[in-house]
Design a protein around this motif. Structure first.
Motif: not given
Ligand code: T3D
Length: 262
Positions: A90-99, A122-123, A217-218, A46-52
């Motif tokens: 960690l990859p899931v939680i970091e993925g959510m946080r950094s997206l 989640a946000d 977030s920070v 999703v990070e690189t998918d501009a359509s989302v």
């Protein structure tokens, strides 16, 4: 029509919103290694998918998620518990946080243990009437994980976080709303529509939504000077976006802005 990422995770896309559905209803969407890895992969894509431009995470059936799949773990399916958190949670939680796109947890039922951690990361959280939240970790002799000890006190304060984590009692969606754990509670039958409307609204919002997420977030980790710089950097990026130019033009022309997310 749901697109299957795997048997355990369904993905649907509509109007800039990607909905990820945890799909192990017979086990209350408890989290297997496969499901966690699929989630992490989807978030990376999703990070690189501009359509989302917005993401919704929800559960199939009557639960959001009952946390770590305890049966798989107990039956010894090869999970190395010493590295499991770091390698698969960690990859899931970091993925959510950094997206840098908004993520909504549509909490349709019980969110227990690491299932609650997913919702916390989640946000925004929108809960149905039937939703409940339980820091189940202590019930099985564990410590809240998957960043629950990070997010929970930030959302509800240290005293309430300590109470929820130490007592492991279930709270309903109204109690969760009262303590700021969720943003909104809606009737169960209205959850999908309410979350869909909110997600569509966010998906048609400006690029600055992602920058707002980055800065906020920070925020609670930074002292004033550092946070001022974080905010300034984000604003300099926002000032350079098409969406800022569109927002100002729309204001001058007295019409609604049409944001592209760029
Ligand atoms: O390093 C690491 O990875 C460790 C990480 C740990 C993180 C954690 O998440 S620890 C906490 C794990 N979660 C729990 O302890 C919660 C366990 N579940 C429950 O306490 C209850 O199921 C609920 C309160 C969530 C819901 O209760 P109820 O009465 O509505 O449903 P139920 O009858 O207990 O469950 C329905 C089915 O789902 C049942 O299957 P069955 O017996 O009918 O075939 C049950 O076993 C299954 N299920 C529920 N939770 C889990 C689960 N199966 C596997 N793992 C689960 N976590």
């Amino acid at each position: 029509m749901p697109a299957t990422i795997s048997n355990a995770l369904l993905a649907t896309r509509a109007s800039g919103v990607l909905t990820l559905t945890l799909n192990r209803p017979e086990a209350l969407n408890s989290l297997t290694t496969e499901l966690l890895d699929d989630l992490a992969t989807s978030l990376r894509e999703v990070e690189t998918d501009a359509s989302v431009r917005a993401v919704v995470i929800t559960g199939a059936g009557r639960a959001f998620s009952a946390g770590q799949d305890l049966k798989a773990q107990l039956e010894g399916d090869g999970i190395d518990l010493r590295s499991h958190l770091r390698e698969h949670y960690l990859p899931v939680i970091e993925g959510m946080r950094s997206l840098e796109k908004p993520i909504i947890a549509a909490v349709n039922g019980v969110a227990a243990g690491a299932g609650m951690s997913l919702a916390l990361a989640a946000d925004l959280r929108v809960a149905g009437d039937a939703a409940s939240f339980v820091q189940a970790f202590v019930r099985v002799g564990l410590v809240p994980d998957a960043a629950a000890t990070y997010y929970l006190p930030r959302l509800v304060g240290l005293g309430r976080a300590m109470e929820l984590a130490m007592l492991g009692e279930s709270i309903d969606s109204r109690a969760a709303l009262a303590m700021g754990l969720v943003n909104r509670v809606v009737a169960d039958e209205e959850l999908a529509t309410a979350v869909g409307d909110l997600a569509s609204r966010l998906a048609s919002g400006p690029r600055s939504l992602g920058l707002i997420k980055r800065a906020l977030s920070v925020s609670l980790d930074n002292e004033f000077d550092k946070q001022f710089r974080v905010e300034e950097t984000a604003q300099l990026e926002a000032l350079d976006t098409d969406d800022f130019r569109e927002g100002v033009n729309a204001f001058r022309e007295k019409r609604p802005a049409s944001f592209s997310g760029a």
